[in-house]
Design a protein around this motif. Structure first.
Motif, PDB file in Angstrom:
ATOM      1  N   SER A  92     -51.150 -45.760  24.187  1.00 45.07           N
ATOM      2  CA  SER A  92     -50.890 -44.413  23.379  1.00 45.07           C
ATOM      3  C   SER A  92     -49.781 -45.067  22.230  1.00 45.07           C
ATOM      4  CB  SER A  92     -50.109 -43.542  24.340  1.00 45.07           C
ATOM      5  OG  SER A  92     -50.962 -43.224  25.285  1.00 45.07           O
ATOM      6  N   MET A  93     -48.921 -46.112  22.444  1.00 40.60           N
ATOM      7  CA  MET A  93     -47.922 -46.325  21.336  1.00 40.60           C
ATOM      8  C   MET A  93     -48.793 -47.116  20.368  1.00 40.60           C
ATOM      9  SD  MET A  93     -44.887 -48.074  23.951  1.00 40.60           S
ATOM     10  CE  MET A  93     -44.376 -49.264  22.186  1.00 40.60           C
ATOM     11  N   GLU A  94     -49.669 -47.599  20.525  1.00 42.34           N
ATOM     12  CA  GLU A  94     -50.436 -48.419  19.586  1.00 42.34           C
ATOM     13  C   GLU A  94     -51.248 -47.218  18.601  1.00 42.34           C
ATOM     14  OE1 GLU A  94     -53.182 -51.355  20.882  1.00 42.34           O
ATOM     15  OE2 GLU A  94     -51.429 -52.766  21.347  1.00 42.34           O
ATOM     16  N   ASP A  95     -51.734 -46.505  19.280  1.00 40.88           N
ATOM     17  CA  ASP A  95     -52.681 -45.303  18.409  1.00 40.88           C
ATOM     18  C   ASP A  95     -51.500 -44.359  17.680  1.00 40.88           C
ATOM     19  OD1 ASP A  95     -54.999 -46.362  19.728  1.00 40.88           O
ATOM     20  OD2 ASP A  95     -55.308 -44.638  21.063  1.00 40.88           O
ATOM     21  N   ALA A  96     -50.415 -44.029  18.300  1.00 46.13           N
ATOM     22  CA  ALA A  96     -49.488 -43.312  17.724  1.00 46.13           C
ATOM     23  C   ALA A  96     -48.911 -44.002  16.462  1.00 46.13           C
ATOM     24  CB  ALA A  96     -48.350 -42.804  18.603  1.00 46.13           C
ATOM     25  N   THR A  97     -48.570 -45.337  16.272  1.00 45.27           N
ATOM     26  CA  THR A  97     -48.114 -45.866  15.334  1.00 45.27           C
ATOM     27  C   THR A  97     -49.196 -45.926  14.150  1.00 45.27           C
ATOM     28  OG1 THR A  97     -46.688 -47.164  16.984  1.00 45.27           O
ATOM     29  CG2 THR A  97     -46.877 -48.063  14.727  1.00 45.27           C
ATOM     30  N   ARG A  98     -50.412 -45.817  14.517  1.00 47.33           N
ATOM     31  CA  ARG A  98     -51.199 -45.898  13.356  1.00 47.33           C
ATOM     32  C   ARG A  98     -51.369 -44.632  12.680  1.00 47.33           C
ATOM     33  NH1 ARG A  98     -54.625 -48.259  17.625  1.00 47.33           N
ATOM     34  NH2 ARG A  98     -54.668 -50.450  17.516  1.00 47.33           N
ATOM     35  N   LEU A  99     -50.815 -43.504  13.054  1.00 51.10           N
ATOM     36  CA  LEU A  99     -50.924 -42.247  12.410  1.00 51.10           C
ATOM     37  C   LEU A  99     -50.199 -42.129  11.242  1.00 51.10           C
ATOM     38  CD1 LEU A  99     -50.610 -39.992  15.739  1.00 51.10           C
ATOM     39  CD2 LEU A  99     -52.733 -40.550  14.308  1.00 51.10           C
ATOM     40  N   GLU A 100     -50.712 -41.575  10.198  1.00 44.68           N
ATOM     41  CA  GLU A 100     -49.973 -41.391   8.897  1.00 44.68           C
ATOM     42  C   GLU A 100     -48.633 -40.636   9.112  1.00 44.68           C
ATOM     43  OE1 GLU A 100     -51.057 -38.927   5.520  1.00 44.68           O
ATOM     44  OE2 GLU A 100     -52.317 -40.416   5.339  1.00 44.68           O
ATOM     45  N   GLY A 101     -47.586 -41.287   8.615  1.00 42.74           N
ATOM     46  CA  GLY A 101     -46.232 -40.941   8.545  1.00 42.74           C
ATOM     47  C   GLY A 101     -45.430 -41.165   9.656  1.00 42.74           C
ATOM     48  N   VAL A 131     -46.313 -34.524  15.259  1.00 43.16           N
ATOM     49  CA  VAL A 131     -47.287 -35.456  15.776  1.00 43.16           C
ATOM     50  C   VAL A 131     -47.217 -34.936  17.019  1.00 43.16           C
ATOM     51  CG1 VAL A 131     -47.681 -37.632  16.956  1.00 43.16           C
ATOM     52  CG2 VAL A 131     -46.729 -37.636  14.711  1.00 43.16           C
ATOM     53  N   ASN A 132     -48.413 -34.776  17.919  1.00 37.97           N
ATOM     54  CA  ASN A 132     -48.680 -34.323  19.334  1.00 37.97           C
ATOM     55  C   ASN A 132     -48.814 -35.582  20.212  1.00 37.97           C
ATOM     56  OD1 ASN A 132     -49.106 -33.053  21.633  1.00 37.97           O
ATOM     57  ND2 ASN A 132     -50.298 -31.499  20.883  1.00 37.97           N
ATOM     58  N   PRO A 133     -47.691 -36.346  20.867  1.00 33.82           N
ATOM     59  CA  PRO A 133     -47.854 -37.178  21.929  1.00 33.82           C
ATOM     60  C   PRO A 133     -48.799 -37.024  22.875  1.00 33.82           C
ATOM     61  CG  PRO A 133     -45.474 -36.868  21.016  1.00 33.82           C
ATOM     62  CD  PRO A 133     -46.214 -35.728  20.536  1.00 33.82           C
ATOM     63  N   ASP A 134     -48.980 -35.849  23.370  1.00 29.40           N
ATOM     64  CA  ASP A 134     -49.633 -35.649  24.456  1.00 29.40           C
ATOM     65  C   ASP A 134     -51.200 -35.745  24.335  1.00 29.40           C
ATOM     66  OD1 ASP A 134     -47.747 -34.577  26.734  1.00 29.40           O
ATOM     67  OD2 ASP A 134     -46.992 -33.441  24.769  1.00 29.40           O
ATOM     68  N   GLU A 135     -51.474 -35.458  22.851  1.00 24.62           N
ATOM     69  CA  GLU A 135     -52.870 -35.492  22.471  1.00 24.62           C
ATOM     70  C   GLU A 135     -53.224 -37.127  22.649  1.00 24.62           C
ATOM     71  OE1 GLU A 135     -53.922 -33.692  18.976  1.00 24.62           O
ATOM     72  OE2 GLU A 135     -53.649 -31.786  19.625  1.00 24.62           O
ATOM     73  N   VAL A 136     -52.406 -37.843  22.081  1.00 31.90           N
ATOM     74  CA  VAL A 136     -52.641 -39.187  22.108  1.00 31.90           C
ATOM     75  C   VAL A 136     -52.620 -39.892  23.760  1.00 31.90           C
ATOM     76  CG1 VAL A 136     -51.764 -41.408  21.460  1.00 31.90           C
ATOM     77  CG2 VAL A 136     -51.325 -39.536  19.980  1.00 31.90           C
ATOM     78  N   ILE A 137     -51.924 -39.267  24.434  1.00 28.47           N
ATOM     79  CA  ILE A 137     -51.762 -39.830  25.694  1.00 28.47           C
ATOM     80  C   ILE A 137     -52.975 -39.453  26.455  1.00 28.47           C
ATOM     81  CG2 ILE A 137     -50.906 -39.560  28.011  1.00 28.47           C
ATOM     82  CD1 ILE A 137     -48.072 -39.116  26.592  1.00 28.47           C
ATOM     83  N   GLN A 138     -53.624 -38.032  26.262  1.00 23.04           N
ATOM     84  CA  GLN A 138     -54.735 -37.753  27.059  1.00 23.04           C
ATOM     85  C   GLN A 138     -56.175 -38.462  26.848  1.00 23.04           C
ATOM     86  OE1 GLN A 138     -54.401 -35.392  29.461  1.00 23.04           O
ATOM     87  NE2 GLN A 138     -56.827 -35.955  29.726  1.00 23.04           N
ATOM     88  N   THR A 139     -55.993 -38.966  25.420  1.00 24.66           N
ATOM     89  CA  THR A 139     -57.362 -39.775  25.301  1.00 24.66           C
ATOM     90  C   THR A 139     -57.481 -40.889  26.322  1.00 24.66           C
ATOM     91  OG1 THR A 139     -57.155 -39.188  22.886  1.00 24.66           O
ATOM     92  CG2 THR A 139     -58.336 -41.173  23.239  1.00 24.66           C
ATOM     93  N   HIS A 140     -56.657 -41.605  26.669  1.00 21.12           N
ATOM     94  CA  HIS A 140     -56.530 -42.531  27.503  1.00 21.12           C
ATOM     95  C   HIS A 140     -56.494 -42.234  28.933  1.00 21.12           C
ATOM     96  CE1 HIS A 140     -56.194 -45.123  23.926  1.00 21.12           C
ATOM     97  NE2 HIS A 140     -54.974 -44.430  23.733  1.00 21.12           N
TER      98      HIS A 140
END
Length: 265
Positions: A190-199, A240-249
């Protein structure tokens, strides 16, 4: 509109810090729920539900299974670490010594002790139960050393139960299927995916050696306290919605039971 309960200003108002509503405890609950549901589904599909259950291992997975089965059955848990009793519901019996347990009368015996867990020879103390389940501590990313240390199938082979199953959990290519291993991997991805997001400037999680708090420092209260933190924190110029990132995994994770009833020792 940004949910005001999920972010705060950073050093300047230009940068926002976004907190997941997913707590670390929520991640553990989601993982153990998948495991518990897999066990229940298998039990319901293969025959009568057990009424007297013995679970070896009370840490996270074992505790969740014990608390779930205790809704319809008498459940006893065997674990050498007294503090894990705190993870069990009041209706679940608990002991640290195998010698305290009756040798017969169990409808189900389940092992969740994982790598370096219960010795298969110890199980010979018990009369063969109708149902035996072992959790496979390996997963879809286990290396050769970890695979070699796996005694799950030796346990299965040592029992002559009519209904035998292996609980398998995977989907994240983790080294083991342990609940804590899976939680840490969800946080890392989740950290890796969030860091790739724009901004996004950076992302982090609430890291701690949780198991040391419980088993080495023997501080159950601090263990529980640390798990009440947000699982993912993101610093970003954009919403950013961190929960959406987490839910993917979380969604990628799956648990099933492989039926080994035809496997006789």
């Amino acid at each position: 509109m940004i949910d005001p309960f999920r972010y705060e200003d950073g050093i300047t108002p230009t940068v926002k810090t976004f907190f997941s509503q997913y707590l670390l405890q929520d991640l553990l609950d989601q993982i153990t729920l998948k495991k518990a549901l897999a066990v229940l589904k298998w039990l319901e599909s293969t025959g009568p539900m057990p009424k007297a259950c013995l679970i070896c291992g009370a840490y996270l997975t074992g505790a969740r299974l014990a608390n779930t089965l205790a809704r319809t059955a008498s459940v006893t848990v065997l674990d050498q670490f007294p503090l894990v009793k705190n993870l069990l519901d009041p209706g679940v019996a608990y002991t640290t010594s195998i010698d305290d347990l009756p040798t017969g009368g169990w409808d189900l015996i389940m092992d969740t002790t994982g790598l370096g867990g219960i010795d298969p020879l110890m199980l010979r103390r018990f009369e063969t139960p109708p149902i035996f389940v072992a959790e496979d501590p390996c997963s879809d990313g286990s290396d050769a050393v970890i695979l070699q240390a796996n005694q799950c199938y030796k346990l299965i082979g040592s029992m002559a139960s009519e209904r035998k199953g292996v609980l398998c959990t995977g989907g994240l290519s983790t080294k083991t299927s342990g609940t804590m291993t899976l939680m840490v991997e969800i946080m890392r991805r989740s950290m890796e995916d969030a860091t790739r997001l724009e901004g996004v400037l950076y992302s982090t999680g609430s890291w701690e050696h949780f198991e040391r708090l419980l088993f080495k420092e023997q501080n159950y209260e601090e263990f529980r306290k640390k798990l009440q933190r947000s699982a993912l924190i993101v610093s970003s110029l954009m919403p950013v919605n961190p929960d959406e990132v987490i839910q993917t995994h979380v969604s990628a994770l799956s648990s099933t039971i492989t039926d080994f009833s035809e496997f006789r020792p």
